[in-house]
Design an enzyme around this catalytic site. Structure first.
Site, PDB file in Angstrom:
ATOM      1  N   ASP A   9     -28.186 -53.671 -50.893  1.00 36.38           N
ATOM      2  CA  ASP A   9     -27.106 -52.690 -50.754  1.00 36.38           C
ATOM      3  C   ASP A   9     -27.507 -51.374 -51.454  1.00 36.38           C
ATOM      4  O   ASP A   9     -28.403 -51.364 -52.299  1.00 36.38           O
ATOM      5  CB  ASP A   9     -25.851 -53.301 -51.408  1.00 36.38           C
ATOM      6  N   ASP A  11     -24.982 -48.345 -52.651  1.00 34.42           N
ATOM      7  CA  ASP A  11     -24.095 -47.848 -53.711  1.00 34.42           C
ATOM      8  C   ASP A  11     -23.834 -48.910 -54.768  1.00 34.42           C
ATOM      9  O   ASP A  11     -23.364 -50.003 -54.462  1.00 34.42           O
ATOM     10  CB  ASP A  11     -22.762 -47.373 -53.120  1.00 34.42           C
ATOM     11  N   ASP A 115     -23.208 -55.425 -54.755  1.00 31.83           N
ATOM     12  CA  ASP A 115     -22.306 -55.421 -55.914  1.00 31.83           C
ATOM     13  C   ASP A 115     -20.872 -55.734 -55.523  1.00 31.83           C
ATOM     14  O   ASP A 115     -19.996 -55.799 -56.388  1.00 31.83           O
ATOM     15  CB  ASP A 115     -22.375 -54.070 -56.656  1.00 31.83           C
TER      16      ASP A 115
HETATM   17 MG   LIG Z   1     -22.242 -51.362 -53.139  1.00 34.62          MG
END
Ligand SMILES: [Mg+2]
Length: 147
Positions: A9, A11, A115
Site C-alpha cells: 500500500d 499512504d 495499514d
Molecule cells: Mg494506507
C-alpha cells in the site's frame, strides 16, 4: 519456482500522509477540513515513510512486488500524483508496477502490506500484514518477517 507476489500500500506504508499535509497552507487545510485527501497535488508532496524505500528495494529482489493503492475518487490529481511519487522514489524497480484500485481483494497474491483494512484489504486472498499494528509497527519488523 515462481516468486511470491507481494503488494504494498502507499499512504501510511510507503508514503507519509502527514508529511504531505505539512506542505499545505492554512487556507487549504481549512477549506479541505475532514476531506484532506481531496487536496490537489497533496499526494505528490509526501515524503517516504522511514525505511520504506530501502525496504521496497530489498523486498523487490525476493518478491514479485507491486504497489497496490487507492486514489481518492474526488481527487483527479491524486491518480497522476501517485504515479509521479512512485517514479520519483522507487524508480525502475517499480516500473509498471503501480495498481490503483478500490478493490484490493481482486488482486491475486501472497502478501499485502497495508495499514488499513479498507477497499478490500480485509478480503485479500493472501496474508494481510497490518502495518502499524503491534506485530508490524514499522518497516524493520515487516522486513524481519518477510526476508
Ligand atoms: Mg494506507
Amino acid at each position: 519456482m515462481r516468486k511470491k507476489i507481494l503488494y504494498i500500500d502507499m499512504d501510511g506504508v510507503l508514503a507519509d500522509f502527514g508529511s504531505g499535509l505539512k506542505t499545505q497552507s492554512e487556507k487549504i487545510l481549512k477549506d479541505y477540513k475532514d476531506k484532506e485527501d481531496e487536496i490537489p497535488n497533496l499526494f505528490a508532496n509526501m515524503l517516504p515513510m522511514n525505511g520504506a524505500v530501502e525496504s521496497f528495494m530489498e523486498l523487490s529482489k525476493i518478491y514479485d512486488t507491486y504497489i497496490l493503492s487507492t486514489a481518492p475518487w474526488e481527487n483527479a490529481s491524486s491518480w497522476s500524483d501517485k504515479l509521479l511519487w512512485v517514479k520519483k522514489y522507487l524508480g525502475e524497480n517499480a516500473r509498471k508496477r503501480l495498481i490503483l484500485t478500490h478493490r484490493k481483494d481482486l488482486n491475486i497474491g501472497d502478501y499485502l502490506i497495508d495499514d488499513r483494512t479498507r477497499n478490500g484489504a480485509d478480503k485479500f486472498c493472501g496474508e494481510l500484514i497490518l502495518f502499524g499494528s503491534d506485530k508490524f509497527p514499522d518497516w524493520k519488523a515487516v522486513c524481519r518477517y518477510l526476508i
